[in-house]
Every structure is written in C-alpha cells, then in structure tokens.
Write a protein that holds these residues in place. Structure first.
Motif, PDB file in Angstrom:
ATOM      1  N   ASP A  93       0.819  -1.214   0.000  1.00  0.00           N
ATOM      2  CA  ASP A  93       0.000   0.000   0.000  1.00  0.00           C
ATOM      3  C   ASP A  93       0.856   1.268   0.000  1.00  0.00           C
ATOM      4  OD1 ASP A  93       0.953   0.228   2.619  1.00  0.00           O
ATOM      5  OD2 ASP A  93      -1.020   0.067   3.558  1.00  0.00           O
ATOM      6  N   GLY A  94       2.193   1.106  -0.032  1.00  0.00           N
ATOM      7  CA  GLY A  94       3.099   2.251  -0.068  1.00  0.00           C
ATOM      8  C   GLY A  94       3.545   2.736   1.296  1.00  0.00           C
ATOM      9  N   SER A  95       3.055   2.135   2.369  1.00  0.00           N
ATOM     10  CA  SER A  95       3.484   2.542   3.713  1.00  0.00           C
ATOM     11  C   SER A  95       4.751   1.772   4.105  1.00  0.00           C
ATOM     12  CB  SER A  95       2.367   2.291   4.727  1.00  0.00           C
ATOM     13  OG  SER A  95       2.111   0.904   4.868  1.00  0.00           O
ATOM     14  N   TRP A  96       5.481   2.337   5.026  1.00  0.00           N
ATOM     15  CA  TRP A  96       6.719   1.716   5.490  1.00  0.00           C
ATOM     16  C   TRP A  96       6.430   0.614   6.498  1.00  0.00           C
ATOM     17  CZ3 TRP A  96      10.815   2.403   2.760  1.00  0.00           C
ATOM     18  CH2 TRP A  96      11.031   3.611   2.096  1.00  0.00           C
ATOM     19  N   ALA A  97       6.998  -0.558   6.266  1.00  0.00           N
ATOM     20  CA  ALA A  97       7.012  -1.626   7.268  1.00  0.00           C
ATOM     21  C   ALA A  97       8.263  -1.453   8.121  1.00  0.00           C
ATOM     22  CB  ALA A  97       7.002  -2.998   6.610  1.00  0.00           C
ATOM     23  N   VAL A  98       9.370  -1.093   7.468  1.00  0.00           N
ATOM     24  CA  VAL A  98      10.639  -0.794   8.135  1.00  0.00           C
ATOM     25  C   VAL A  98      11.164   0.486   7.495  1.00  0.00           C
ATOM     26  CG1 VAL A  98      12.989  -1.588   8.622  1.00  0.00           C
ATOM     27  CG2 VAL A  98      11.117  -3.253   8.478  1.00  0.00           C
ATOM     28  N   THR A  99      11.252   1.543   8.272  1.00  0.00           N
ATOM     29  CA  THR A  99      11.707   2.824   7.723  1.00  0.00           C
ATOM     30  C   THR A  99      13.151   2.715   7.238  1.00  0.00           C
ATOM     31  OG1 THR A  99      12.334   3.586   9.921  1.00  0.00           O
ATOM     32  CG2 THR A  99      10.140   4.222   9.123  1.00  0.00           C
ATOM     33  N   PRO A 100      13.533   3.502   6.249  1.00  0.00           N
ATOM     34  CA  PRO A 100      14.888   3.427   5.700  1.00  0.00           C
ATOM     35  C   PRO A 100      15.961   3.695   6.759  1.00  0.00           C
ATOM     36  CG  PRO A 100      13.479   4.687   4.254  1.00  0.00           C
ATOM     37  CD  PRO A 100      12.705   4.458   5.508  1.00  0.00           C
ATOM     38  N   ARG A 101      16.866   2.713   6.901  1.00  0.00           N
ATOM     39  CA  ARG A 101      17.978   2.860   7.852  1.00  0.00           C
ATOM     40  C   ARG A 101      19.157   1.959   7.521  1.00  0.00           C
ATOM     41  NH1 ARG A 101      13.843   1.146  11.844  1.00  0.00           N
ATOM     42  NH2 ARG A 101      13.740  -1.107  11.835  1.00  0.00           N
ATOM     43  N   PHE A 102      19.112   1.281   6.376  1.00  0.00           N
ATOM     44  CA  PHE A 102      20.162   0.340   5.999  1.00  0.00           C
ATOM     45  C   PHE A 102      20.937   0.831   4.779  1.00  0.00           C
ATOM     46  CE2 PHE A 102      16.557  -2.203   7.666  1.00  0.00           C
ATOM     47  CZ  PHE A 102      17.142  -2.602   8.860  1.00  0.00           C
ATOM     48  N   ALA A 103      22.240   0.538   4.764  1.00  0.00           N
ATOM     49  CA  ALA A 103      23.074   0.881   3.607  1.00  0.00           C
ATOM     50  C   ALA A 103      22.690   0.043   2.394  1.00  0.00           C
ATOM     51  CB  ALA A 103      24.550   0.692   3.933  1.00  0.00           C
ATOM     52  N   SER A 104      22.280  -1.188   2.626  1.00  0.00           N
ATOM     53  CA  SER A 104      21.741  -2.046   1.563  1.00  0.00           C
ATOM     54  C   SER A 104      20.756  -3.021   2.187  1.00  0.00           C
ATOM     55  CB  SER A 104      22.848  -2.785   0.815  1.00  0.00           C
ATOM     56  OG  SER A 104      23.435  -3.770   1.627  1.00  0.00           O
ATOM     57  N   ALA A 105      19.876  -3.553   1.335  1.00  0.00           N
ATOM     58  CA  ALA A 105      18.856  -4.493   1.818  1.00  0.00           C
ATOM     59  C   ALA A 105      18.468  -5.422   0.682  1.00  0.00           C
ATOM     60  CB  ALA A 105      17.637  -3.741   2.328  1.00  0.00           C
ATOM     61  N   GLN A 106      18.316  -6.692   0.997  1.00  0.00           N
ATOM     62  CA  GLN A 106      17.924  -7.711   0.036  1.00  0.00           C
ATOM     63  C   GLN A 106      16.463  -8.094   0.257  1.00  0.00           C
ATOM     64  OE1 GLN A 106      20.061  -8.848  -2.423  1.00  0.00           O
ATOM     65  NE2 GLN A 106      21.283  -7.160  -1.632  1.00  0.00           N
ATOM     66  N   PRO A 107      15.823  -8.721  -0.742  1.00  0.00           N
ATOM     67  CA  PRO A 107      14.439  -9.168  -0.570  1.00  0.00           C
ATOM     68  C   PRO A 107      14.318 -10.225   0.540  1.00  0.00           C
ATOM     69  CG  PRO A 107      15.028  -9.146  -2.897  1.00  0.00           C
ATOM     70  CD  PRO A 107      16.299  -8.931  -2.117  1.00  0.00           C
ATOM     71  N   PHE A 108      13.143 -10.304   1.131  1.00  0.00           N
ATOM     72  CA  PHE A 108      12.870 -11.301   2.151  1.00  0.00           C
ATOM     73  C   PHE A 108      12.748 -12.688   1.531  1.00  0.00           C
ATOM     74  CE2 PHE A 108      12.105  -7.911   5.032  1.00  0.00           C
ATOM     75  CZ  PHE A 108      12.211  -8.469   6.294  1.00  0.00           C
ATOM     76  N   SER A 109      13.185 -13.685   2.281  1.00  0.00           N
ATOM     77  CA  SER A 109      13.048 -15.080   1.902  1.00  0.00           C
ATOM     78  C   SER A 109      12.922 -15.894   3.184  1.00  0.00           C
ATOM     79  CB  SER A 109      14.264 -15.544   1.104  1.00  0.00           C
ATOM     80  OG  SER A 109      14.153 -16.913   0.778  1.00  0.00           O
ATOM     81  N   HIS A 110      11.873 -16.652   3.307  1.00  0.00           N
ATOM     82  CA  HIS A 110      11.627 -17.473   4.492  1.00  0.00           C
ATOM     83  C   HIS A 110      11.631 -16.638   5.777  1.00  0.00           C
ATOM     84  CE1 HIS A 110      11.924 -21.000   1.977  1.00  0.00           C
ATOM     85  NE2 HIS A 110      13.037 -20.497   1.486  1.00  0.00           N
ATOM     86  N   GLY A 111      11.081 -15.435   5.693  1.00  0.00           N
ATOM     87  CA  GLY A 111      10.938 -14.583   6.860  1.00  0.00           C
ATOM     88  C   GLY A 111      12.157 -13.774   7.260  1.00  0.00           C
ATOM     89  N   LEU A 112      13.232 -13.878   6.470  1.00  0.00           N
ATOM     90  CA  LEU A 112      14.468 -13.162   6.784  1.00  0.00           C
ATOM     91  C   LEU A 112      14.959 -12.374   5.584  1.00  0.00           C
ATOM     92  CD1 LEU A 112      16.327 -16.053   8.639  1.00  0.00           C
ATOM     93  CD2 LEU A 112      15.146 -14.122   9.693  1.00  0.00           C
ATOM     94  N   ALA A 113      15.748 -11.332   5.845  1.00  0.00           N
ATOM     95  CA  ALA A 113      16.363 -10.554   4.770  1.00  0.00           C
ATOM     96  C   ALA A 113      17.766 -10.143   5.199  1.00  0.00           C
ATOM     97  CB  ALA A 113      15.536  -9.305   4.457  1.00  0.00           C
ATOM     98  N   VAL A 114      18.666 -10.105   4.241  1.00  0.00           N
ATOM     99  CA  VAL A 114      20.040  -9.663   4.504  1.00  0.00           C
ATOM    100  C   VAL A 114      20.076  -8.154   4.365  1.00  0.00           C
ATOM    101  CG1 VAL A 114      22.434  -9.737   3.687  1.00  0.00           C
ATOM    102  CG2 VAL A 114      21.017 -11.815   3.639  1.00  0.00           C
TER     103      VAL A 114
END
Length: 118
Positions: A93-114
C-alpha cells in the motif's frame, strides 16, 4: 505472476503466456542486469523520470515513483526500496514496514532478509 517481461528498444512491457501484450512497452527499465523486473505479488517495479515506483497488472501506478532504487520486487509482502540514501521495506500500500535505515537491503526469503547497517 504469469507475465513475462519484454524489452522493446529502451522500454519494457509484459506479455501473457500466449505471447499477447498485457502491458504495451512504455516503462523504462532501470537496470538491464536486474532480473527481478517482473510481477510478484501483483506488483512490478518501474522507473519514470529517474525515480522508482510500482505498477499493478493493469499498468496503473500503485506506488508513485519516488524512490532512488528498488532492490528486486515484492517478496513476502515487502519490497526493499531506497529513499534519502538508505534502504527500508515498503508494504504494497506504499506505507513503510521498516523505515529506511540500511546501507543495503535484500528481498525477504523465508521470513528473513540480509541487510547492511550503515
């Protein structure tokens, strides 16, 4: 999601399994090395006027292009997007689940993301 990406010139669109256009080429592809330019969970990333957003299967902008980068597309209900130099996770819906704070981020897989703090 049953659609294939087709690049025509410098624009891309999508065809269905029969090869018929579902969305005529009209969107800019931001990175030809990125294979995740496809529909997942009903949305696909697009680039317009230098910013990234998401369209639905009808080609309507669901999330207005306002991001500096998109890392993949939606996975497990979240998409890694970059705003103001940092990555966070966006809901469909365009809302933040996790606000921007990471230098890089990968897609979620099995409930986790790098992610990389930075």
């Amino acid at each position: 999601d049953g659609l294939a990406l087709v690049v025509k010139g410098k624009k891309f669109g999508f065809v269905d399994e029969s090869g018929a256009w579902v969305l005529e080429p009209g969107f800019s592809n931001w990175d030809t090395s990125l294979t995740e330019c496809a529909f997942r969970e009903g949305l696909a990333p697009v680039k317009q006027k230098g910013a990234y957003g998401f369209i639905d299967r009808k080609g309507a902008l669901v999330i207005e292009p306002r991001f500096q980068a998109v890392n993949g597309t939606f996975s497990e209900g979240l998409a890694a997007v970059k705003e103001n130099g940092l990555f966070g996770y966006l809901r469909p819906d365009g809302s933040w689940a996790v606000t921007p704070r990471f230098a890089s981020a990968q897609p979620f897989s099995h409930g986790l993301a790098v992610v990389l703090n930075g």
